[in-house]
Design an enzyme around this catalytic site. Structure first.
Site, PDB file in Angstrom:
ATOM      1  N   SER A  82      43.468   3.084 -48.887  1.00  0.00           N
ATOM      2  CA  SER A  82      44.061   1.786 -48.564  1.00  0.00           C
ATOM      3  C   SER A  82      44.874   1.799 -47.272  1.00  0.00           C
ATOM      4  O   SER A  82      45.227   0.740 -46.756  1.00  0.00           O
ATOM      5  CB  SER A  82      44.948   1.298 -49.715  1.00  0.00           C
ATOM      6  OG  SER A  82      46.117   2.070 -49.817  1.00  0.00           O
ATOM      7  N   LYS A 108      52.364   1.888 -49.133  1.00  0.00           N
ATOM      8  CA  LYS A 108      52.017   0.631 -48.468  1.00  0.00           C
ATOM      9  C   LYS A 108      53.102   0.257 -47.464  1.00  0.00           C
ATOM     10  O   LYS A 108      54.197   0.821 -47.456  1.00  0.00           O
ATOM     11  CB  LYS A 108      51.889  -0.511 -49.489  1.00  0.00           C
ATOM     12  CG  LYS A 108      50.790  -0.338 -50.532  1.00  0.00           C
ATOM     13  CD  LYS A 108      49.406  -0.525 -49.962  1.00  0.00           C
ATOM     14  CE  LYS A 108      48.340  -0.506 -51.043  1.00  0.00           C
ATOM     15  NZ  LYS A 108      48.214   0.829 -51.671  1.00  0.00           N
TER      16      LYS A 108
END
Length: 212
Positions: free
Chosen positions: A125, A161
């Protein structure tokens, strides 16, 4: 740091293995169970020995941390120093002069190494930042600002993230268009823990320091 006895080394490795799995050090009771001790007092004694020899530091009544982030990396440790063999011009050509100018250390790249630890990445990701599956991300236990990249622990699940602090929630943005944002809106009984701020990563190509 002083050398550990074989039993101290075994105990220390049990702490490292526990941290790699749970992202925290075990309590004295848990450490005693890991090492088949009859009582938690044995764990207390081993912790004191590791503090004295410089492998752990104590921040509270039962709050211990590792003194070196390198010791908790899975797999092989990187070389601790790189020799500086001389100078090279970035302007006009000049004669090469070789000399011993000391060494570069991991601390040169990351001055606050006592606050840095590493986690191994699973997934893609964050691939647009060249952080890919199998890399080791370096995280600093410092304050994280809105828009920083960091590791979050929530409901026993973790993710890496870009973190956006919004009203009553956190929005975690991936660096890969194939993944969606993750929104966390915890209730009063739930805790969102910021494990650390991303300061760099390491893989087979080398060590990469965050430009942010």
């Amino acid at each position: 740091m002083e050398n550990l006895t074989s039993k101290q080394q075994q105990f220390y490795q049990s702490l490292v293995s526990f941290f790699q799995k749970h992202l925290r050090l075990p309590s004295h009771r848990e450490a005693a169970e890991l090492n088949d001790f009859k009582s938690a007092n044995s764990s207390v004694q081993y912790h004191r020995a590791l503090v004295k020899k410089g492998y752990l530091k104590k921040d509270g009544s039962e709050n211990y941390t590792f003194t070196s982030a390198l010791d908790i990396w899975p797999g092989n440790k990187p070389a601790s120093t790189i020799p500086i063999l001389g100078e090279i011009t970035a302007g006009a050509m000049q004669e090469a002069i070789e000399s011993d100018m000391g060494q570069l250390t991991f601390k040169y790249l990351f001055p606050n190494t006592e606050n840095i630890f590493a986690l191994r990445v699973k997934g893609m990701s964050m691939k647009d930042l060249d952080i890919t599956d199998g890399d080791f991300v370096l995280l600093s236990q410092t304050e994280i600002r809105d828009g920083d990249i960091g590791a979050v622990l929530y409901n026993d699940e973790t993710t890496l993230k870009r973190i956006h602090k919004e009203e009553n929630s956190l929005r975690m943005e991936p660096a890969n268009p194939e993944y969606d944002d993750i929104i966390i809106v915890p209730d009063e009984a739930e805790e969102v823990r910021i494990l650390g701020k991303y300061v760099g990563h390491m893989n087979e190509q080398g060590i990469f320091k965050s430009p942010y």
